[in-house]
Design a protein around this motif. Sequence first.
Motif, PDB file in Angstrom:
ATOM      1  N   GLN A  80       0.832  -1.204   0.000  1.00 26.97           N
ATOM      2  CA  GLN A  80       0.000   0.000   0.000  1.00 26.97           C
ATOM      3  C   GLN A  80       0.868   1.257   0.000  1.00 26.97           C
ATOM      4  N   LEU A  81       1.946   1.257   0.773  1.00 21.71           N
ATOM      5  CA  LEU A  81       2.868   2.394   0.810  1.00 21.71           C
ATOM      6  C   LEU A  81       3.475   2.637  -0.575  1.00 21.71           C
ATOM      7  N   ARG A  82       3.919   1.569  -1.222  1.00 21.72           N
ATOM      8  CA  ARG A  82       4.500   1.713  -2.568  1.00 21.72           C
ATOM      9  C   ARG A  82       3.467   2.213  -3.578  1.00 21.72           C
ATOM     10  N   LEU A  83       2.243   1.723  -3.482  1.00 22.95           N
ATOM     11  CA  LEU A  83       1.191   2.193  -4.391  1.00 22.95           C
ATOM     12  C   LEU A  83       0.917   3.686  -4.193  1.00 22.95           C
ATOM     13  N   ASN A  84       0.915   4.120  -2.956  1.00 27.09           N
ATOM     14  CA  ASN A  84       0.714   5.553  -2.683  1.00 27.09           C
ATOM     15  C   ASN A  84       1.837   6.400  -3.273  1.00 27.09           C
ATOM     16  N   ILE A  85       3.067   5.915  -3.121  1.00 20.32           N
ATOM     17  CA  ILE A  85       4.215   6.648  -3.692  1.00 20.32           C
ATOM     18  C   ILE A  85       4.108   6.684  -5.212  1.00 20.32           C
ATOM     19  N   MET A  86       3.727   5.555  -5.835  1.00 21.25           N
ATOM     20  CA  MET A  86       3.584   5.524  -7.300  1.00 21.25           C
ATOM     21  C   MET A  86       2.489   6.494  -7.748  1.00 21.25           C
ATOM     22  N   LEU A  87       1.426   6.575  -6.984  1.00 22.83           N
ATOM     23  CA  LEU A  87       0.355   7.518  -7.305  1.00 22.83           C
ATOM     24  C   LEU A  87       0.869   8.952  -7.216  1.00 22.83           C
ATOM     25  N   ASP A  88       1.672   9.228  -6.188  1.00 23.33           N
ATOM     26  CA  ASP A  88       2.274  10.564  -6.071  1.00 23.33           C
ATOM     27  C   ASP A  88       3.167  10.866  -7.272  1.00 23.33           C
ATOM     28  N   ILE A  89       3.928   9.885  -7.745  1.00 22.79           N
ATOM     29  CA  ILE A  89       4.793  10.062  -8.914  1.00 22.79           C
ATOM     30  C   ILE A  89       3.949  10.371 -10.149  1.00 22.79           C
ATOM     31  N   LEU A  90       2.864   9.603 -10.340  1.00 17.59           N
ATOM     32  CA  LEU A  90       1.988   9.840 -11.501  1.00 17.59           C
ATOM     33  C   LEU A  90       1.366  11.233 -11.451  1.00 17.59           C
ATOM     34  N   LYS A  91       0.933  11.653 -10.297  1.00 13.13           N
ATOM     35  CA  LYS A  91       0.341  12.987 -10.156  1.00 13.13           C
ATOM     36  C   LYS A  91       1.376  14.066 -10.477  1.00 13.13           C
ATOM     37  N   ALA A  92       2.606  13.891  -9.979  1.00 13.10           N
ATOM     38  CA  ALA A  92       3.665  14.871 -10.233  1.00 13.10           C
ATOM     39  C   ALA A  92       3.992  14.936 -11.720  1.00 13.10           C
ATOM     40  N   ARG A  93       3.987  13.796 -12.396  1.00 15.46           N
ATOM     41  CA  ARG A  93       4.279  13.785 -13.836  1.00 15.46           C
ATOM     42  C   ARG A  93       3.158  14.465 -14.621  1.00 15.46           C
ATOM     43  N   GLN A  94       1.924  14.246 -14.179  1.00 15.32           N
ATOM     44  CA  GLN A  94       0.801  14.881 -14.873  1.00 15.32           C
ATOM     45  C   GLN A  94       0.842  16.392 -14.734  1.00 15.32           C
ATOM     46  N   GLU A  95       1.373  16.867 -13.635  1.00 12.89           N
ATOM     47  CA  GLU A  95       1.454  18.306 -13.403  1.00 12.89           C
ATOM     48  C   GLU A  95       2.721  18.891 -14.016  1.00 12.89           C
ATOM     49  N   ASP A  96       3.415  18.121 -14.821  1.00 15.02           N
ATOM     50  CA  ASP A  96       4.683  18.542 -15.423  1.00 15.02           C
ATOM     51  C   ASP A  96       5.695  18.969 -14.365  1.00 15.02           C
ATOM     52  N   GLY A  97       5.642  18.335 -13.254  1.00 14.63           N
ATOM     53  CA  GLY A  97       6.582  18.681 -12.193  1.00 14.63           C
ATOM     54  C   GLY A  97       7.651  17.632 -12.070  1.00 14.63           C
ATOM     55  N   PHE A  98       8.482  17.549 -13.115  1.00 13.41           N
ATOM     56  CA  PHE A  98       9.532  16.528 -13.077  1.00 13.41           C
ATOM     57  C   PHE A  98      10.469  16.735 -11.894  1.00 13.41           C
ATOM     58  N   ALA A  99      10.582  17.953 -11.438  1.00 14.11           N
ATOM     59  CA  ALA A  99      11.410  18.203 -10.251  1.00 14.11           C
ATOM     60  C   ALA A  99      10.732  17.586  -9.026  1.00 14.11           C
ATOM     61  N   LYS A 100       9.407  17.605  -9.048  1.00 15.04           N
ATOM     62  CA  LYS A 100       8.662  17.038  -7.924  1.00 15.04           C
ATOM     63  C   LYS A 100       8.693  15.502  -7.940  1.00 15.04           C
ATOM     64  N   VAL A 101       9.032  14.910  -9.079  1.00 12.57           N
ATOM     65  CA  VAL A 101       9.031  13.452  -9.228  1.00 12.57           C
ATOM     66  C   VAL A 101      10.241  12.826  -8.539  1.00 12.57           C
ATOM     67  N   SER A 102      11.317  13.558  -8.399  1.00 14.18           N
ATOM     68  CA  SER A 102      12.544  12.958  -7.866  1.00 14.18           C
ATOM     69  C   SER A 102      12.387  12.506  -6.410  1.00 14.18           C
ATOM     70  N   TYR A 103      11.680  13.289  -5.590  1.00 12.65           N
ATOM     71  CA  TYR A 103      11.525  12.886  -4.179  1.00 12.65           C
ATOM     72  C   TYR A 103      10.712  11.601  -4.046  1.00 12.65           C
ATOM     73  N   PRO A 104       9.493  11.528  -4.653  1.00 11.42           N
ATOM     74  CA  PRO A 104       8.754  10.266  -4.515  1.00 11.42           C
ATOM     75  C   PRO A 104       9.470   9.075  -5.151  1.00 11.42           C
TER      76      PRO A 104
END
Length: 113
Positions: A80-104
């Motif tokens: 569940q923790l990994r799925l939440n992190i993957m969801l955060d990564i997908l959301k960051a990519r959709q927002e064009d926040g590649f800088a935001k993708v590095s932390y998750p």
Amino acid sequence: MGSTKYHQKSFRTMHSHENPENSTRIINKLQAEMAEISKQHEEIKQGQKEMRERFEEMDSECEQLKKETEDISHASDNVQLRLNIMLDILKARQEDGFAKVSYPTGSLRGSMK
């Protein structure tokens, strides 16, 4: 106390006329009954032993199932923790926040170790 003496005396008097064959027959019958009772007692003891062993076995199985359930729950929490992190990564990519993708992404890598 007088009644006990009377009872013993009357018992002797009552049975004094019996022949030895009859006494032997009664003794043999009593011995056979005692042997049967002893056999039943042993069977009961054996049954109790088997039940105790079965309960111990069930207790051991219960403890094993409890441990396995805890392991599954822990694994489920990790998934569940990994799925939440993957969801955060997908959301960051959709927002064009590649800088935001590095932390998750780093967090996901850390959770997989």
